[in-house]
Design an enzyme around this catalytic site. Structure first.
Site, PDB file in Angstrom:
ATOM      1  NE  ARG A  46      31.126  24.088  13.439  1.00 32.15           N
ATOM      2  CZ  ARG A  46      32.107  23.427  13.563  1.00 32.15           C
ATOM      3  NH1 ARG A  46      32.592  23.288  14.878  1.00 32.15           N
ATOM      4  NH2 ARG A  46      32.939  23.134  12.637  1.00 32.15           N
ATOM      5  CE1 TYR A  98       6.187  26.436  20.072  1.00 37.54           C
ATOM      6  CE2 TYR A  98       8.200  24.790  20.260  1.00 37.54           C
ATOM      7  CZ  TYR A  98       7.548  25.710  19.552  1.00 37.54           C
ATOM      8  OH  TYR A  98       7.732  26.014  18.121  1.00 37.54           O
ATOM      9  CG  ASP A 170      10.659  27.702  27.256  1.00 38.40           C
ATOM     10  OD1 ASP A 170      10.931  28.796  27.297  1.00 38.40           O
ATOM     11  OD2 ASP A 170      10.176  27.034  26.229  1.00 38.40           O
ATOM     12  CE  LYS A 195       8.421  31.821  19.451  1.00 41.31           C
ATOM     13  NZ  LYS A 195       8.316  30.562  20.322  1.00 41.31           N
TER      14      LYS A 195
HETATM   15  C1  LIG Z   1       8.638  29.235  20.185  1.00 41.97           C
HETATM   16  C2  LIG Z   1       8.995  28.633  21.562  1.00 41.97           C
HETATM   17  C3  LIG Z   1       9.971  27.663  21.689  1.00 41.97           C
HETATM   18  C4  LIG Z   1      10.623  27.036  20.415  1.00 41.97           C
HETATM   19  O1  LIG Z   1      11.655  28.215  19.898  1.00 41.97           O
HETATM   20  P1  LIG Z   1      11.787  28.234  18.292  1.00 41.97           P
HETATM   21  O2  LIG Z   1      12.960  29.680  18.430  1.00 41.97           O
HETATM   22  O3  LIG Z   1      10.670  28.591  17.679  1.00 41.97           O
HETATM   23  O4  LIG Z   1      12.666  27.154  18.038  1.00 41.97           O
HETATM   24  C5  LIG Z   1      10.127  27.168  22.636  1.00 41.97           C
HETATM   25  N1  LIG Z   1       9.444  27.321  24.001  1.00 41.97           N
HETATM   26  C6  LIG Z   1       8.415  28.343  23.861  1.00 41.97           C
HETATM   27  C7  LIG Z   1       7.798  28.710  25.149  1.00 41.97           C
HETATM   28  C8  LIG Z   1       8.012  29.044  22.851  1.00 41.97           C
HETATM   29  O5  LIG Z   1       7.443  29.868  22.517  1.00 41.97           O
END
Ligand SMILES: *Cc1c(COP(=O)(O)O)cnc(C)c1O
Length: 378
Positions: A46, A98, A170, A195
């Site tokens: 961890r 998001y 982000d 992604k």
């Molecule tokens: C998918 C996404 C998230 C969240 O990520 P997860 O891996 O699904 O927890 C946060 N910000 C953006 C822009 C996203 O597309």
């Protein structure tokens, strides 16, 4: 080293004990100690695992940052950043973001004494006005989800510095290949590695990259204390994906630009959102701060939900699914999917209409993608 080279070599030296070219999956929960407290840098998985270290090092270098931290999801990475602050914290967020980040703020962190203001991403001065003495952090996406709006990160970083708040970006939609927010003045970069970074729609993961050592130490403490860490297999798969990030992003962009142009001219399309379409404010800012416009686009179809359903039913190649950034093309309906957790009034206020369709343009042949859209729109 330049981006493509870093993606393949950063954090990924051959294994010292065997010479294995690829960093192994260290599928172990614990590590032997020679004597109490005497070990090779790892105690318990961890806290740290060598496969994870390789990924964290690579992601930090790709963002041009000093420290990287991997989490079990993008949302876990976001929660780690919010956890830097205590009760009474005020957060300013861009109003196009998001849905899961919105839900995390509204349903989780507000319970713990946070307050939040959503600033208009089309008007950077609205961020300045939203920041109060209690504001610890400003959180944005750029390009935003799902309207692909672009925020001038350098200008916003100047505002947050003046106001003594941190700026977190982000960077999921741009990926580190097209944009590096730390170089533009941001303090914290967050990714859903689910992604583009992993890029093959087969894992869920997240990451945070920072330059400041004190912030890193706090996040590192939280990562171990709260424990939302990715397993070694997920780290290994993400690293495998990241090696081709540059080539994939170039193809995603080429295809997205082609489809954005096609849709812009289509008589059944009311509006296209893509930062690579010339003549918009977003295009100007994107050209300045990004090295490419990315593979995401949204559009409004003429008509109502029935027109949307019709279009989805007609598609043969594009898959109707949440998520984005994989090699395969996906379509999604923000009103009921990614932004389903947002009250309708809030959603419509943000311009996410009932005829909005979001596309994650994959790296299939662009003519096949266009043909599929064309027949589904007919
Ligand atoms: C998918 C996404 C998230 C969240 O990520 P997860 O891996 O699904 O927890 C946060 N910000 C953006 C822009 C996203 O597309």
């Amino acid at each position: 080293m330049r981006f493509e080279t870093k993606a393949i070599h950063s954090g990924q030296q051959p294994d010292v004990s065997t010479g294995a070219v690829i960093v192994p999956v260290f599928q172990t929960s614990t590590f032997q100690q020679e004597a109490v407290g005497r070990h090779k840098g790892y105690e318990y998985a961890r806290t740290g695992n060598p496969t994870r270290t390789a990924l964290e090092t690579c992601l930090a270098e790709l963002e041009g940052g000093r420290y990287g931290l991997a989490f079990s999801s993008g949302v876990a990475a976001t929660a780690a950043v919010f956890s830097l602050f205590g009760k009474g914290t005020h957060i300013v967020l861009g109003d196009d973001l998001y849905g899961g980040t919105y839900r995390l703020v509204e349903k989780v962190f507000k319970q713990w004494g946070f307050s939040a203001t959503y600033a208009d991403v089309d008007n950077i001065e609205s961020f300045r006005k939203s920041i109060t003495a209690k504001t610890q952090i400003v959180w944005i996406e750029s390009p935003t989800n799902p309207l692909l709006k672009v925020i001038d990160i350098k200008r916003l970083a100047k505002i947050t510095r003046e106001k003594k708040a941190l700026l977190a970006v982000d960077n999921t939609f741009a990926s580190p290949y097209f944009q590096n927010p730390l170089a533009l003045g941001a303090d914290i970069v967050v990714h859903s590695t689910t992604k583009y970074i992993n890029g093959h729609s087969d894992i869920v993961g997240g990451a945070v990259v920072v330059n400041d050592e004190a912030i890193y130490n706090q996040l590192k403490f939280y990562q171990n204390a709260a424990g939302a860490v990715p397993g070694p297999w997920d780290c290994w798969l993400t690293l495998r994906g990241v090696r081709t990030l540059a080539v994939r992003m170039r193809e995603h962009e080429r295809n997205a630009q082609y489809l954005a142009n096609f849709l812009s001219k289509h008589k059944k399309v009311a509006k296209v959102y893509y930062p690579g379409l010339k003549g918009t404010k977003d295009y100007k800012i994107a050209s300045k701060q990004m090295s490419g416009f990315g593979g995401m686009l949204s559009f409004e179809i003429k008509g109502d939900f029935a027109a949307v359903e019709n279009f989805f039913a007609g598609l043969k190649l594009f898959l109707l699914a949440e998520s984005l950034g994989g090699v395969e093309s996906l379509v999604c309906y923000p009103a009921k999917m990614t932004h389903g957790s947002m009250p309708e009034k809030e959603r419509l206020k943000r311009g996410i209409k009932n005829n909005l369709i979001r596309i994650s343009v994959g790296i299939e042949n662009k003519y096949d993608l266009k043909d599929d859209m064309e027949q589904a729109l007919s």
